[in-house]
Design a protein around this motif. Structure first.
Motif, PDB file in Angstrom:
ATOM      1  N   ASP A 112      -2.850   3.681  -1.444  1.00 53.32           N
ATOM      2  CA  ASP A 112      -3.169   3.218  -2.885  1.00 53.32           C
ATOM      3  C   ASP A 112      -2.647   1.751  -2.899  1.00 53.32           C
ATOM      4  O   ASP A 112      -1.363   1.546  -2.789  1.00 53.32           O
ATOM      5  CB  ASP A 112      -2.617   4.127  -4.032  1.00 53.32           C
ATOM      6  N   PRO A 162      -1.446  -0.341 -10.218  1.00 50.00           N
ATOM      7  CA  PRO A 162      -2.442  -0.071  -9.466  1.00 50.00           C
ATOM      8  C   PRO A 162      -3.519  -1.057  -9.273  1.00 50.00           C
ATOM      9  O   PRO A 162      -3.691  -1.552 -10.204  1.00 50.00           O
ATOM     10  CB  PRO A 162      -2.915   1.385  -9.663  1.00 50.00           C
ATOM     11  N   GLU A 167       0.785  -1.151   0.018  1.00 52.00           N
ATOM     12  CA  GLU A 167      -0.087  -0.023  -0.058  1.00 52.00           C
ATOM     13  C   GLU A 167       0.802   1.167   0.106  1.00 52.00           C
ATOM     14  O   GLU A 167       1.686   1.300   1.024  1.00 52.00           O
ATOM     15  CB  GLU A 167      -1.052  -0.071   1.283  1.00 52.00           C
ATOM     16  N   GLU A 197      -6.494  -0.505  -9.036  1.00 53.45           N
ATOM     17  CA  GLU A 197      -7.633   0.038  -9.793  1.00 53.45           C
ATOM     18  C   GLU A 197      -7.589  -0.465 -11.280  1.00 53.45           C
ATOM     19  O   GLU A 197      -8.475  -0.487 -11.705  1.00 53.45           O
ATOM     20  CB  GLU A 197      -7.633   1.769  -9.547  1.00 53.45           C
ATOM     21  N   ARG A 228      -1.142  -1.535  -4.476  1.00 59.23           N
ATOM     22  CA  ARG A 228      -0.240  -1.740  -5.481  1.00 59.23           C
ATOM     23  C   ARG A 228      -0.038  -3.259  -5.645  1.00 59.23           C
ATOM     24  O   ARG A 228       0.664  -3.809  -4.604  1.00 59.23           O
ATOM     25  CB  ARG A 228       0.937  -0.954  -5.513  1.00 59.23           C
ATOM     26  N   GLU A 233       6.429   3.420  -7.533  1.00 59.31           N
ATOM     27  CA  GLU A 233       5.304   4.021  -8.020  1.00 59.31           C
ATOM     28  C   GLU A 233       5.118   3.606  -9.728  1.00 59.31           C
ATOM     29  O   GLU A 233       4.037   3.132 -10.182  1.00 59.31           O
ATOM     30  CB  GLU A 233       5.001   5.586  -7.637  1.00 59.31           C
TER      31      GLU A 233
END
Length: 366
Positions: free
Chosen positions: A101, A123, A97, A125, A103, A118
């Protein structure tokens, strides 16, 4: 007449299941280049592939993919699975996290800086969007909370890059709550913010339980996952409890026939209704006695606790723990002298009251 109606219902349910188009993408990463490698994810992916095929899924298995190829696999899945009745994506590997977010880490994940991490992680999502675009019923299964990916590699023969200082206060091993699981069911190997075991055998505890129970006859998927949760919780002696967030708009049965569940499975489902406070008490007593959790839960569930004080209930559970330890010792003694003795069949029933059944003790004593 009732028999005929029941038969027609079974035939209709079976036909409906067969008519469904079920698609799955299985992603398994363990050969990490810059962070701690893992032992079991590819084994887990192969086990899931086999379990899903038995349930009528069209399965694509992707192993040890970098971020670019992971995204390509998701894009292909989104297109190939479009219009399916059920879409499932399973990921096995590292997950973290980052500033709230979630990951997933492909094999080229880079922890040398927060920006690098990052840019080289996926992600969650993006996975959710792919599943939502593919089917009316979406399932995302994440065995992706493995132990700290940035810890030293130990005996694995490869160094692991430590987490960059600029990321240390923003990155947490494990995954957080989704918060909005619209039309999708999320199943996590561990509770929010917690890590999950990779396993000492061929598979992780979570995937071993999932492949064991996914095809359970006549159970809706949320009940299947309750079995998985309690199995992992029991076998880890309370150290790991999988987590589920469901936004499914309808029921989903992986297998449609209905049969009586075995005794252990019924016990696992009943364990899910025990209060957190009582869970803590059972875990402490089991830890003190160095014993599995299931026999104590069996004693708890078979006892009428409405008239018992907290002290009396604690005493009953400790009596059950003492009985288990005694029986386990007797069994080990008998096994060591080669007698091959077994409990008589008449002793394998569950007694009333607080004492744990000998059959439950026998199954859990190893």
């Amino acid at each position: 007449m009732r028999f005929l109606l029941a038969l027609l219902l079974i035939l209709w349910t079976s036909a409906a299941t067969l008519a469904e188009r079920r698609v799955a993408l299985v992603i398994a990463d363990d050969d990490y280049r810059l962070i701690r490698p893992l032992a079991n994810p590819v084994n887990d992916g192969e086990a899931m592939e086999g379990a899903l095929k038995k349930l009528g899924f069209e399965v694509v298995l992707e192993t040890n993919r970098d971020l670019r190829r992971t995204r390509r696999a998701l894009d292909d899945f989104r297109e190939d699975a479009r219009g399916a009745d059920v879409a499932l994506v399973y990921f096995s590997g590292h997950g973290v996290e980052i500033s709230g977010d979630n990951r997933l880490l492909p094999v080229d994940a880079d922890a040398s800086s927060l920006d690098a991490l990052e840019k080289t992680s996926l992600p969650l999502e993006e996975m959710r969007e792919a599943v939502a675009a593919a089917a009316k019923v979406g399932l995302i299964v994440l065995d992706a909370c493995r132990s700290d990916p940035f810890a030293g590699a130990g005996s694995e023969g490869r160094g692991a890059t430590s987490l960059a200082k600029d990321a240390a206060d923003k990155v947490r091993p494990g995954l957080g709550r989704v918060g909005r699981a619209e039309n999708i069911l999320f199943a996590f190997a561990a509770a929010p913010g917690e890590t999950a075991a990779d396993g000492t055998g061929q598979n992780s505890p979570f995937t071993a339980a999932l492949t064991k129970y996914l095809g359970t006859d006549g159970l809706e998927i949320r009940s299947v996952l309750t079995l998985v949760q309690q199995e992992v919780y029991d076998l880890s002696r309370g150290k790991q409890l999988p987590y589920v967030e469901s936004g499914l708009p309808q029921l989903f049965f992986a297998a449609s026939t209905k049969e009586q569940l075995p005794e252990r499975e019924r016990l696992l489902l009943a364990m899910a209704d025990v209060t957190p406070q009582m869970r803590g008490e059972v875990e402490q007593i089991a830890s003190d006695a160095d014993m599995p959790l299931a026999p104590l839960y069996g004693a708890l569930i078979s006892t009428d606790t409405s008239h018992l004080s907290a002290e009396s209930l604690n005493a009953r559970l400790r009596e059950a723990a003492d009985a288990f330890v005694k029986v386990r010792g007797e069994m080990k003694t008998l096994a060591s002298d080669g007698s091959g003795w077994r409990w008589p069949r008449s002793s394998r029933t569950t007694p009333s009251g607080s004492a744990t059944s000998r059959s439950a003790m026998t199954r859990s004593a190893t």
